[in-house]
Design a protein around this motif. Sequence first.
Motif, PDB file in Angstrom:
ATOM      1  N   GLN A 221       0.829  -1.202   0.000  1.00  0.00           N
ATOM      2  CA  GLN A 221       0.000   0.000   0.000  1.00  0.00           C
ATOM      3  C   GLN A 221       0.867   1.258   0.000  1.00  0.00           C
ATOM      4  OE1 GLN A 221      -3.513  -0.226   2.714  1.00  0.00           O
ATOM      5  NE2 GLN A 221      -2.905  -2.349   3.023  1.00  0.00           N
TER       6      GLN A 221
ATOM      7  N   ARG B 131     -10.870   0.047  -2.574  1.00  0.00           N
ATOM      8  CA  ARG B 131     -11.011  -0.100  -1.125  1.00  0.00           C
ATOM      9  C   ARG B 131     -12.498  -0.102  -0.805  1.00  0.00           C
ATOM     10  NH1 ARG B 131      -6.434   0.661   1.963  1.00  0.00           N
ATOM     11  NH2 ARG B 131      -4.707   1.609   0.849  1.00  0.00           N
TER      12      ARG B 131
ATOM     13  N   TYR C  27      -8.334  -5.051  -4.245  1.00  0.00           N
ATOM     14  CA  TYR C  27      -7.365  -4.154  -4.861  1.00  0.00           C
ATOM     15  C   TYR C  27      -7.623  -4.031  -6.364  1.00  0.00           C
ATOM     16  CZ  TYR C  27      -3.027  -2.670  -7.028  1.00  0.00           C
ATOM     17  OH  TYR C  27      -2.111  -2.029  -7.819  1.00  0.00           O
TER      18      TYR C  27
ATOM     19  N   TYR D 255      -8.182  -6.365   1.277  1.00  0.00           N
ATOM     20  CA  TYR D 255      -7.488  -5.514   0.301  1.00  0.00           C
ATOM     21  C   TYR D 255      -6.894  -6.369  -0.830  1.00  0.00           C
ATOM     22  CZ  TYR D 255      -4.808  -1.638  -1.583  1.00  0.00           C
ATOM     23  OH  TYR D 255      -4.314  -0.671  -2.419  1.00  0.00           O
TER      24      TYR D 255
END
Length: 393
Positions: free
Chosen positions: A167, A288, A285, A281
């Motif tokens: 991230q 979100r 991905y 996530y």
Amino acid sequence: MSQAERSENSSKSNVAVFGASGSIGSGTLDVIRQLGGSWRVSALSVHSQVDLLTSMVEQFSCPLAIVTDSEQAEKARQLRLPSTTRLLLGYDGLLEAAADPEIGTVVAAMVGAAGLESSLVAAQSGKRLALANKESLVIAGDLLTQTINDSGGELIPIDSEHSAIFQALQSGGPSEVQRIILTASGGPFRTWDKQRLASATIEDALAHPTWQMGRKITIDSATMMNKALEVIEARWLFDLPPEKIEVVIHPQSIIHSMVEFVDGSVVAQLSPPDMRLPIQYALTYPERLPCPCPKIDWTQSVNLQWQSVDLERYPALQLGWEVAGRGGTSGAVLNAANEAAVERFLLGQIRFTDIVTATQQVLKQHEFSSNPTLEELMRQDRWARMEISRWTA
Ligand code: NDP
Ligand code: MG
């Protein structure tokens, strides 16, 4: 959104959960239940916990159920599964699901080297591989990442530290990364007198202060072999040399890891310790979505501490940098030796501190090869387990 993109997205939401009966597996099922909508469990596997299968399959109307443990085959055949569910037995079943074109995402949540082959097949099939099974990368990081690149698949980490790095890396380009900093809770022995460690019991080692996890990774966290495996995992996931990977102790497990960029900015990911966040996530991905995980309450004081790692207390950690730098067969040997040593500790056959001593010795003795095939890696895996089985203090 084009037709092709729509069909790619819809296949991504068809998820196979390998190791559905474990801690990450049940977290994944929970996430998919909460996501609802078009998210489906299209296949799930258990190893020994066959009793859990029927209710899981019914709950998710799952078309494919896999039991990997051959000793459970008879019991599995007697289950009353819905007529719409196909039962597959053994590892071939996993490989079939990993290659199934209807399935777009494979969550690799099995523990240990047993997870490698299905990770490789998912990677070959161009799927999204949502990877909790860090052992796959430790054993065969070169092979797995090359396979992903060749097939056009995706490798998204579930491990909380690597999810945090993944991230944070979105804040800059690869050449702008100065170093990454993996955080470690320090496990149950962070404050113990070092002399006492040799007499640590199984119960002591299983009492992790911040995370509820499977037994193997919990012992790995106590020796900090887990962080060594994570250094290797990071080396392959992010294509970083070992000297750009650092480890710091952070007992609260709220800062999940950080990236320092060349200008000195540090970008971190923070959240209370709950694996459902990085699991979700990895599924959604680059989107979100709301997550049921607890949030940090910034109206209360948040205690964030860190300290450097004492390598004398945690000698396993050094092996992470060593193996990340060396590559070749060393990851397969480190992993297998450690798995076998943890098993012997859990059987009460060796002391807590023997886990790392024995693993170090086997790693040192192994016949290193720099560019191994999968067969060679498996051969070295078997050799290391054999060496540990006859190891004595
Ligand atoms: P668990 O022990 O809770 O679960 C392990 C899963 O793997 C179970 O579904 C188990 O099946 C299955 N399994 C066990 N042995 C085999 C085998 N020989 N062949 C096939 N399947 C097998 O482990 P965790 O969920 O804690 O960990 C899973 C992976 O995720 C590990 O690689 C770990 O390092 C990683 N991870 C875990 C985290 C966590 O918070 N738990 C955090 C980050 C990474 P059954 O129970 O039916 O026998
Ligand atoms: Mg981790």
